[in-house]
Design a protein around this motif. Sequence first.
Motif, mmCIF file in Angstrom:
data_model
loop_
_atom_site.group_PDB
_atom_site.id
_atom_site.type_symbol
_atom_site.label_atom_id
_atom_site.label_comp_id
_atom_site.label_asym_id
_atom_site.label_seq_id
_atom_site.Cartn_x
_atom_site.Cartn_y
_atom_site.Cartn_z
ATOM 1 N N LYS A 156 0.868 -1.180 0.000
ATOM 2 C CA LYS A 156 0.000 0.000 0.000
ATOM 3 C C LYS A 156 0.909 1.236 0.000
ATOM 4 N N GLN A 157 1.367 1.595 -1.186
ATOM 5 C CA GLN A 157 2.381 2.632 -1.334
ATOM 6 C C GLN A 157 1.904 4.015 -0.878
ATOM 7 N N THR A 158 0.656 4.350 -1.170
ATOM 8 C CA THR A 158 0.146 5.666 -0.774
ATOM 9 C C THR A 158 0.136 5.800 0.744
ATOM 10 N N GLN A 159 -0.378 4.767 1.425
ATOM 11 C CA GLN A 159 -0.384 4.800 2.888
ATOM 12 C C GLN A 159 1.037 4.861 3.427
ATOM 13 N N MET A 160 1.947 4.112 2.815
ATOM 14 C CA MET A 160 3.335 4.116 3.269
ATOM 15 C C MET A 160 3.932 5.519 3.180
ATOM 16 N N ILE A 161 3.658 6.210 2.089
ATOM 17 C CA ILE A 161 4.189 7.562 1.906
ATOM 18 C C ILE A 161 3.586 8.516 2.934
ATOM 19 N N VAL A 162 2.274 8.410 3.167
ATOM 20 C CA VAL A 162 1.610 9.292 4.137
ATOM 21 C C VAL A 162 2.179 9.060 5.539
ATOM 22 N N TYR A 163 2.273 7.798 5.951
ATOM 23 C CA TYR A 163 2.802 7.506 7.287
ATOM 24 C C TYR A 163 4.279 7.883 7.404
ATOM 25 N N GLY A 164 5.028 7.685 6.343
ATOM 26 C CA GLY A 164 6.432 8.099 6.350
ATOM 27 C C GLY A 164 6.569 9.612 6.487
ATOM 28 N N ALA A 165 5.729 10.345 5.773
ATOM 29 C CA ALA A 165 5.752 11.812 5.865
ATOM 30 C C ALA A 165 5.360 12.272 7.272
ATOM 31 N N LEU A 166 4.380 11.602 7.868
ATOM 32 C CA LEU A 166 3.983 11.961 9.239
ATOM 33 C C LEU A 166 5.099 11.646 10.228
ATOM 34 N N ALA A 167 5.806 10.542 10.003
ATOM 35 C CA ALA A 167 6.945 10.222 10.866
ATOM 36 C C ALA A 167 7.992 11.322 10.782
#
Length: 93
Positions: free
Chosen positions: A45-56
């Motif tokens: 789930k690449q979109t979720q991964m990017i969102v969570y990575g950005a939040l991190a």
Amino acid sequence: MIKVALAILMFICLLDMPYGYYQFVRFTALIGFGVLAFKSNQQKKQTQMIVYGALALLFQPFIKIALGRDLWNVVDVIVGLGLIITIFKKSEV
């Protein structure tokens, strides 16, 4: 469970807490969003991964992003609500 804990921490940030609490939230959010990004990556789930990575990266405690208390409150509410919404969606991490 990670999402619930992070959402609660975000909403508590709206209260007048000691500075140490906000540092705790930053460390906890970095770890929590990192774990969510890792799980999302494993599930392709690449979109979720990017969102969570950005939040991190946004919440990481090492290089602080100075947004001011009012703007941080808005960010905390948006992130907290977003986490709650994703809990009730079918495609849960």
